[in-house]
Design a protein around this motif. Structure first.
Motif, PDB file in Angstrom:
ATOM      1  N   SER A 202       0.736  -1.057  -0.021  1.00 12.50           N
ATOM      2  CA  SER A 202       0.049   0.037  -0.034  1.00 12.50           C
ATOM      3  C   SER A 202       0.758   1.114   0.042  1.00 12.50           C
ATOM      4  CB  SER A 202      -0.987   0.040   1.326  1.00 12.50           C
ATOM      5  OG  SER A 202      -0.117   0.263   2.315  1.00 12.50           O
ATOM      6  N   LYS A 203       0.377   2.380  -0.482  1.00 12.73           N
ATOM      7  CA  LYS A 203       1.128   3.445  -0.432  1.00 12.73           C
ATOM      8  C   LYS A 203       1.500   4.235   0.648  1.00 12.73           C
ATOM      9  CE  LYS A 203      -2.810   6.574  -0.459  1.00 12.73           C
ATOM     10  NZ  LYS A 203      -3.477   7.982  -1.401  1.00 12.73           N
ATOM     11  N   ASP A 204       0.988   3.878   1.742  1.00 12.52           N
ATOM     12  CA  ASP A 204       1.238   4.327   3.143  1.00 12.52           C
ATOM     13  C   ASP A 204       2.386   3.557   3.586  1.00 12.52           C
ATOM     14  OD1 ASP A 204      -0.813   6.035   3.035  1.00 12.52           O
ATOM     15  OD2 ASP A 204      -2.173   4.779   4.119  1.00 12.52           O
ATOM     16  N   GLU A 205       2.699   2.275   3.060  1.00  9.77           N
ATOM     17  CA  GLU A 205       3.771   1.488   3.752  1.00  9.77           C
ATOM     18  C   GLU A 205       5.192   1.946   2.766  1.00  9.77           C
ATOM     19  OE1 GLU A 205       1.883  -2.293   5.664  1.00  9.77           O
ATOM     20  OE2 GLU A 205       1.205  -2.176   3.681  1.00  9.77           O
ATOM     21  N   ARG A 206       5.069   2.251   1.767  1.00  7.85           N
ATOM     22  CA  ARG A 206       6.168   2.338   0.980  1.00  7.85           C
ATOM     23  C   ARG A 206       7.366   3.160   1.479  1.00  7.85           C
ATOM     24  NH1 ARG A 206       5.111   1.318  -4.593  1.00  7.85           N
ATOM     25  NH2 ARG A 206       6.813   2.514  -5.156  1.00  7.85           N
ATOM     26  N   LEU A 207       8.351   2.688   1.424  1.00 15.34           N
ATOM     27  CA  LEU A 207       9.429   3.204   2.270  1.00 15.34           C
ATOM     28  C   LEU A 207       9.925   4.699   1.617  1.00 15.34           C
ATOM     29  CD1 LEU A 207      11.347   3.281   4.748  1.00 15.34           C
ATOM     30  CD2 LEU A 207      13.133   2.021   3.243  1.00 15.34           C
ATOM     31  N   ASP A 208       9.824   4.538   0.379  1.00 13.34           N
ATOM     32  CA  ASP A 208      10.450   6.075  -0.420  1.00 13.34           C
ATOM     33  C   ASP A 208       9.271   6.999  -0.136  1.00 13.34           C
ATOM     34  OD1 ASP A 208       8.363   4.442  -1.817  1.00 13.34           O
ATOM     35  OD2 ASP A 208       9.513   4.369  -3.869  1.00 13.34           O
ATOM     36  N   ALA A 209       7.982   6.584  -0.040  1.00 14.59           N
ATOM     37  CA  ALA A 209       6.881   7.743   0.109  1.00 14.59           C
ATOM     38  C   ALA A 209       6.988   8.101   1.476  1.00 14.59           C
ATOM     39  CB  ALA A 209       5.606   7.118   0.142  1.00 14.59           C
ATOM     40  N   ARG A 210       7.372   7.159   2.614  1.00 15.24           N
ATOM     41  CA  ARG A 210       7.615   7.768   3.995  1.00 15.24           C
ATOM     42  C   ARG A 210       8.904   8.608   4.276  1.00 15.24           C
ATOM     43  NH1 ARG A 210       6.481   1.863   6.812  1.00 15.24           N
ATOM     44  NH2 ARG A 210       7.792   2.816   8.374  1.00 15.24           N
ATOM     45  N   LEU A 211       9.773   8.120   3.527  1.00 12.33           N
ATOM     46  CA  LEU A 211      10.890   9.020   3.755  1.00 12.33           C
ATOM     47  C   LEU A 211      10.744  10.588   2.887  1.00 12.33           C
ATOM     48  CD1 LEU A 211      13.954   6.744   2.807  1.00 12.33           C
ATOM     49  CD2 LEU A 211      13.563   7.296   5.215  1.00 12.33           C
ATOM     50  N   ALA A 212      10.055  10.380   1.884  1.00 10.78           N
ATOM     51  CA  ALA A 212       9.849  11.808   1.302  1.00 10.78           C
ATOM     52  C   ALA A 212       8.796  12.592   2.169  1.00 10.78           C
ATOM     53  CB  ALA A 212       9.060  11.530  -0.235  1.00 10.78           C
ATOM     54  N   ALA A 213       7.916  11.826   2.730  1.00  8.12           N
ATOM     55  CA  ALA A 213       7.020  12.734   3.823  1.00  8.12           C
ATOM     56  C   ALA A 213       7.757  13.161   4.932  1.00  8.12           C
ATOM     57  CB  ALA A 213       5.761  11.854   4.089  1.00  8.12           C
ATOM     58  N   ALA A 214       8.758  12.362   5.538  1.00  9.63           N
ATOM     59  CA  ALA A 214       9.505  12.931   6.733  1.00  9.63           C
ATOM     60  C   ALA A 214      10.566  13.952   6.175  1.00  9.63           C
ATOM     61  CB  ALA A 214      10.608  11.763   6.917  1.00  9.63           C
ATOM     62  N   LEU A 215      11.034  14.076   5.040  1.00  9.39           N
ATOM     63  CA  LEU A 215      11.717  14.989   4.553  1.00  9.39           C
ATOM     64  C   LEU A 215      11.051  16.460   4.269  1.00  9.39           C
ATOM     65  CD1 LEU A 215      14.353  13.286   2.570  1.00  9.39           C
ATOM     66  CD2 LEU A 215      14.600  14.491   4.742  1.00  9.39           C
ATOM     67  N   MET A 216       9.941  16.305   3.569  1.00  9.38           N
ATOM     68  CA  MET A 216       8.982  17.565   3.067  1.00  9.38           C
ATOM     69  C   MET A 216       8.237  17.878   4.497  1.00  9.38           C
ATOM     70  SD  MET A 216       9.213  18.153  -0.045  1.00  9.38           S
ATOM     71  CE  MET A 216       7.599  19.128  -0.063  1.00  9.38           C
ATOM     72  N   GLY A 217       8.286  17.137   5.513  1.00 11.47           N
ATOM     73  CA  GLY A 217       7.690  17.649   6.670  1.00 11.47           C
ATOM     74  C   GLY A 217       8.618  18.712   7.549  1.00 11.47           C
ATOM     75  N   ILE A 218       9.875  18.831   6.988  1.00  3.69           N
ATOM     76  CA  ILE A 218      10.748  19.954   7.600  1.00  3.69           C
ATOM     77  C   ILE A 218      10.700  21.027   6.989  1.00  3.69           C
ATOM     78  CG2 ILE A 218      13.184  20.199   8.089  1.00  3.69           C
ATOM     79  CD1 ILE A 218      14.061  17.447   7.575  1.00  3.69           C
ATOM     80  N   GLN A 219      10.650  22.269   7.855  1.00  6.42           N
ATOM     81  CA  GLN A 219      10.316  23.525   7.615  1.00  6.42           C
ATOM     82  C   GLN A 219      11.564  23.964   6.372  1.00  6.42           C
ATOM     83  OE1 GLN A 219      10.498  22.388  10.572  1.00  6.42           O
ATOM     84  NE2 GLN A 219       8.922  23.382  11.803  1.00  6.42           N
ATOM     85  N   ALA A 220      10.804  24.573   5.519  1.00  8.49           N
ATOM     86  CA  ALA A 220      11.647  25.199   4.284  1.00  8.49           C
ATOM     87  C   ALA A 220      12.122  24.201   3.145  1.00  8.49           C
ATOM     88  CB  ALA A 220      12.694  25.846   4.870  1.00  8.49           C
TER      89      ALA A 220
END
Length: 358
Positions: A202-220
């Motif tokens: 599932s898309k929520d479990e994809r490691l690349d998606a999770r890493l992208a979200a974690a990095l995009m969650g950082i300010q700026a």
């Protein structure tokens, strides 16, 4: 594993709750404080970094340096809060308004959450939005990332971030002279990541998606790529994918790593490589045009102490974000209520698959 944070930029403290850690994980205060210090360093930082000198406190979940298998509560105090006691008092302040933060912010900064947050929540004072939106909260996220790195070290995974923008110091000097700001790009590399973290189910479990979200969650941060990223769009398939080989012992490996260590949302045994692009910071000593939300009149945006650049600091924050997400994926894969159970499951898994760290 789950991370929950709270706190404002100039409030009393920043707080993190880390859930899902196994019992028996040894934590070193000096290692966490070292990462906090790294976050405050870097070319182009503001004088606030000398004021804070961040250190970690632990309120729960740790006894004699070992986790208890219960929620871990981390605190990083805002030493600068002493200058904001009236303006950032959690309770209705007494006496005359005094010190920093005592006047409402009505001139939002382009590029910050000031305007969007004020409109969303119906705020008369943009400080109620900007304090939480500030990158100051990344301090406690870095502390949580240091905890994650301690867990990953048990299964021989290391994570390191660095700034990769060329000529960064010169760009910073030029921007400082013109009272401006600059951004840049950072890269995080995780070594020793075994195949099998994440999922294609599932898309929520994809490691690349999770890493992208974690990095995009950082300010700026305004852009993220894994492996060769956007460059792959310009290549043909024959030059875009990592061919598979086996060594004399039958262990599988690649000679290239265009995928950045992830295929189909799952780690493939090669180093995990992620990059994040940071925009120039929105607080400028030469402020941009804005509109006063109280009067409706044009004006200049809020000016508050700020960095010229925080790219090298972003490298530390991004390192923490990647480490936490990898630790979360490892906990999902290997489980265990104690570190012994966790490590034993990892070892058993490595015995089953034809892969070894190179």
């Amino acid at each position: 594993m789950r991370l929950t944070t709270a706190g404002e930029s100039h409030g009393p403290a920043l707080v993190a709750i880390v859930e899902g850690l196994p019992a028996g994980l040894v934590l070193e205060r000096a290692a966490i404080d070292a990462d906090l210090a790294r976050r405050q360093q870097g070319y182009g930082r503001s004088p606030r970094q000398q004021l804070e000198q961040d250190t970690v406190e632990v309120l729960a979940g740790l006894r004699h340096g070992r986790t208890l298998g219960t929620p871990l509560a981390l605190v990083v105090r805002n030493l600068d809060h002493a200058n904001w006691e009236w303006g950032m008092d959690p309770w209705p302040p007494e006496g005359e308004a005094a010190g920093k933060g005592s006047k409402p912010v009505t001139l939002p900064r382009p590029g910050h959450a000031d305007l969007a947050g004020s409109l969303k929540h119906g705020l008369a004072d943009a400080r109620d939005a900007l304090e939480r939106a500030s990158a100051r909260q990344t301090a406690v996220a870095v502390a949580a990332g240091a905890v994650a790195k301690a867990l990953l070290a048990l299964i021989e995974i290391t994570v390191a971030g660095r700034a990769v923008t060329e000529g960064l110091e010169q760009r910073i000097d030029e921007a400082r002279a013109e009272r401006d700001t600059v951004g840049g790009v950072v890269e995080v590399v995780a070594q020793g990541v075994p195949p099998g973290l994440g999922s294609y189910a599932s898309k929520d479990e994809r490691l690349d998606a999770r890493l992208a979200a974690a990095l995009m969650g950082i300010q700026a941060v305004k852009g993220v790529e894994l492996g060769a990223g956007f460059e792959l769009a310009e290549r043909r398939g024959s030059a875009a994918h990592d061919e598979i080989f086996a060594d004399s012992d039958g262990n599988l490996y690649r000679e290239t790593n265009f995928a950045g260590g992830i295929e189909g949302g799952v780690s493939n045994g090669e180093p995990v490589v992620a990059r994040a692009a940071m925009k120039p910071l929105p607080t400028l000593m030469r402020p941009l045009r804005s509109v006063d939300l109280d009067s409706g009149e044009p004006g200049e945006a809020l000016v508050e102490r700020s960095d010229v650049a925080a790219v090298e600091a972003l490298a530390v924050v991004a390192e923490a974000a990647v480490a936490f997400e990898l630790a979360r994926a490892a906990r999902e894969k290997f489980g265990g209520d104690s570190v012994g159970d966790f490590v034993a499951a990892w070892r058993a898994y490595l015995e089953r698959i034809p892969w070894r760290t190179r």
